[in-house]
Scaffold this motif. Sequence first.
Motif, PDB file in Angstrom:
ATOM      1  N   ILE A  72      38.062  33.672  44.921  1.00 51.62           N
ATOM      2  CA  ILE A  72      37.695  34.337  43.665  1.00 51.62           C
ATOM      3  C   ILE A  72      36.432  33.716  43.063  1.00 51.62           C
ATOM      4  O   ILE A  72      35.664  34.407  42.386  1.00 51.62           O
ATOM      5  N   SER A  73      36.196  32.444  43.327  1.00 51.39           N
ATOM      6  CA  SER A  73      34.966  31.819  42.839  1.00 51.39           C
ATOM      7  C   SER A  73      33.744  32.412  43.524  1.00 51.39           C
ATOM      8  O   SER A  73      32.714  32.658  42.890  1.00 51.39           O
ATOM      9  N   ILE A  74      33.861  32.656  44.819  1.00 45.87           N
ATOM     10  CA  ILE A  74      32.749  33.269  45.563  1.00 45.87           C
ATOM     11  C   ILE A  74      32.540  34.706  45.120  1.00 45.87           C
ATOM     12  O   ILE A  74      31.412  35.151  44.898  1.00 45.87           O
ATOM     13  N   ILE A  75      33.653  35.432  44.952  1.00 48.25           N
ATOM     14  CA  ILE A  75      33.555  36.849  44.556  1.00 48.25           C
ATOM     15  C   ILE A  75      32.931  36.979  43.169  1.00 48.25           C
ATOM     16  O   ILE A  75      32.173  37.921  42.902  1.00 48.25           O
ATOM     17  N   SER A  76      33.210  36.038  42.268  1.00 53.33           N
ATOM     18  CA  SER A  76      32.723  36.142  40.886  1.00 53.33           C
ATOM     19  C   SER A  76      31.203  36.065  40.778  1.00 53.33           C
ATOM     20  O   SER A  76      30.642  36.498  39.763  1.00 53.33           O
ATOM     21  N   VAL A  77      30.532  35.528  41.786  1.00 53.47           N
ATOM     22  CA  VAL A  77      29.063  35.397  41.736  1.00 53.47           C
ATOM     23  C   VAL A  77      28.359  36.298  42.742  1.00 53.47           C
ATOM     24  O   VAL A  77      27.149  36.173  42.937  1.00 53.47           O
ATOM     25  N   ALA A 113      35.812  31.495  36.454  1.00 56.09           N
ATOM     26  CA  ALA A 113      36.481  31.192  37.718  1.00 56.09           C
ATOM     27  C   ALA A 113      36.973  29.746  37.751  1.00 56.09           C
ATOM     28  O   ALA A 113      38.050  29.461  38.283  1.00 56.09           O
ATOM     29  N   SER A 114      36.209  28.830  37.156  1.00 54.20           N
ATOM     30  CA  SER A 114      36.631  27.422  37.137  1.00 54.20           C
ATOM     31  C   SER A 114      37.855  27.236  36.246  1.00 54.20           C
ATOM     32  O   SER A 114      38.744  26.438  36.570  1.00 54.20           O
ATOM     33  N   LEU A 135      41.192  38.738  39.973  1.00 57.29           N
ATOM     34  CA  LEU A 135      40.404  39.399  41.020  1.00 57.29           C
ATOM     35  C   LEU A 135      40.213  40.877  40.704  1.00 57.29           C
ATOM     36  O   LEU A 135      39.122  41.433  40.918  1.00 57.29           O
ATOM     37  N   TRP A 136      41.248  41.503  40.166  1.00 60.28           N
ATOM     38  CA  TRP A 136      41.147  42.922  39.825  1.00 60.28           C
ATOM     39  C   TRP A 136      40.111  43.147  38.725  1.00 60.28           C
ATOM     40  O   TRP A 136      39.372  44.135  38.764  1.00 60.28           O
ATOM     41  N   ALA A 141      37.424  45.794  39.918  1.00 64.94           N
ATOM     42  CA  ALA A 141      37.799  47.121  39.418  1.00 64.94           C
ATOM     43  C   ALA A 141      36.597  48.010  39.140  1.00 64.94           C
ATOM     44  O   ALA A 141      36.608  49.198  39.500  1.00 64.94           O
ATOM     45  N   PRO A 142      35.512  47.508  38.499  1.00 66.69           N
ATOM     46  CA  PRO A 142      34.348  48.383  38.276  1.00 66.69           C
ATOM     47  C   PRO A 142      33.700  48.879  39.568  1.00 66.69           C
ATOM     48  O   PRO A 142      33.071  49.945  39.576  1.00 66.69           O
ATOM     49  N   LEU A 143      33.860  48.136  40.645  1.00 69.52           N
ATOM     50  CA  LEU A 143      33.300  48.570  41.926  1.00 69.52           C
ATOM     51  C   LEU A 143      34.193  49.584  42.615  1.00 69.52           C
ATOM     52  O   LEU A 143      33.704  50.535  43.238  1.00 69.52           O
ATOM     53  N   LEU A 144      35.496  49.401  42.495  1.00 75.20           N
ATOM     54  CA  LEU A 144      36.434  50.313  43.148  1.00 75.20           C
ATOM     55  C   LEU A 144      36.614  51.603  42.378  1.00 75.20           C
ATOM     56  O   LEU A 144      36.911  52.652  42.965  1.00 75.20           O
ATOM     57  N   LEU A 145      36.434  51.541  41.061  1.00 76.80           N
ATOM     58  CA  LEU A 145      36.589  52.726  40.208  1.00 76.80           C
ATOM     59  C   LEU A 145      35.312  52.914  39.396  1.00 76.80           C
ATOM     60  O   LEU A 145      35.271  52.676  38.193  1.00 76.80           O
TER      61      LEU A 145
END
Length: 450
Positions: free
Chosen positions: A250-255, A271-272, A435-436, A440-444
């Motif tokens: 989730i830290s990688i995904i957040s950036v 994330a931290s 994570l959602w 979420a803005p990318l999936l919807l």
Amino acid sequence: MGACLGACSLLSCASCLCGSAPCILCGCCPSSRNSTISRLIFTFFLFLGVLVSVIMLSPGVESQLHKLPWACEQGSGTPIVQLSHIDCSSLLGYRAVYRMCFATAAFFFLFMLLMMCVRSSQDPRAAVQNGFWFFKFLIFVGITVGAFYIPDDSFSDIWFYFGVVGSFIFILIQLVLLIDFAHSWNQQWLGKAEECDSRAWYAGLFCFTLLFYSLSIAAVTLLFIYYTQPGACSEGKVFISLNLTLCVCISIISVLPKVQDAQPNSGLLQASVVTLYTMFVTWLALSNVPDQKCNPHFDNGTILTGPEGYVTQWWDAPSIVGLIVFILCTLFISVRASDHRQVNSLMRTEECPPAVEVMQQQEQQQVVGRAFDNEQDGVAYSYSFFHFCLVLASLHIMMTLTNWYRPGETQRMISTWTAVWVKICASWAGLFLYLWTLVAPLLLPNRDFS
């Protein structure tokens, strides 16, 4: 118990006889919003229940609990056999906490039902929410006294499962509040950095992010050292490793660039905070493992009373830290006003009003040192949902103070794997919830997540 309730009664009478929130603490505090004062007073009722629960666990009070009808009974009035390695008196404090927290939860559940669909302070029920504090205190005391005369039978066994579910949900609410706090913190400091054109604010965010990740790494190291053993404790190793992997993901995904484009305010600070909280919940879970080899608290926090079993002491490091986090999060629920629309929608609370609007409201009231009604056009928070959160808080603190003790297991008063799995599953649910919010803005893309 009588002395404690008597003292609290005097305090309640001294501050609550005025009957409405605008009268509370008259002249003793600066002008505040009516909605905030009411939430703080209800939170005081919750903390009062917590205080009484802690007193119930003291040895001096436990010795007096034998006089109650449910003491030393199991099932349908059958006396508990006093075994060589466990005494009935060691169970009474925990069962008293169950009843105290039942009374607290029932009190807030009553108001949750009563305050459904209140839209503004013009609703007559809003006066009940924001006033009549002395009568509320009498109701609270009455429910408490009645709870201590409930026959045991299967009460404690059934209420244990309510506590498990409520504690699971409240752990998630704590994570949502921490994410909201980190989001507001990040947004404010970035705004000040742009206004002042200073890199000091960026440096501050970087330092705190580095601090939280450093604490998380230290926590992982200590968990592997103290809660795992070579060739044993496979469950603990899996839990620590899996949660560490999920936190890195989730830290990688957040950036990621696409996430940053869709969520400009997301970043490593949030994330931290999520990572550190996940390690905290993992620590709480591992401290409930009923295995002496894999749980140092099982050895240091228990008293050997016989050849077949142990009696657990509740006042250990995880319980103390959990109690502190509980108090801070409960206070945050009472005073929070967020500028994060997704969190406000989830928590059903108000958006943070501009400072100019607050000043205008105070000028319109023209009353110094009293709370002003800021809910004439609409409530600042959902009354019913706020009381629901306090119901969950009552259940969570019940499980924390009793170390997730299961009343039916009278022969071995230790934590069970139920507590471990509930906390671990709550940490996973919290990670996937965060994570959602990122993806979420990318999936919807057709929905508004601003």
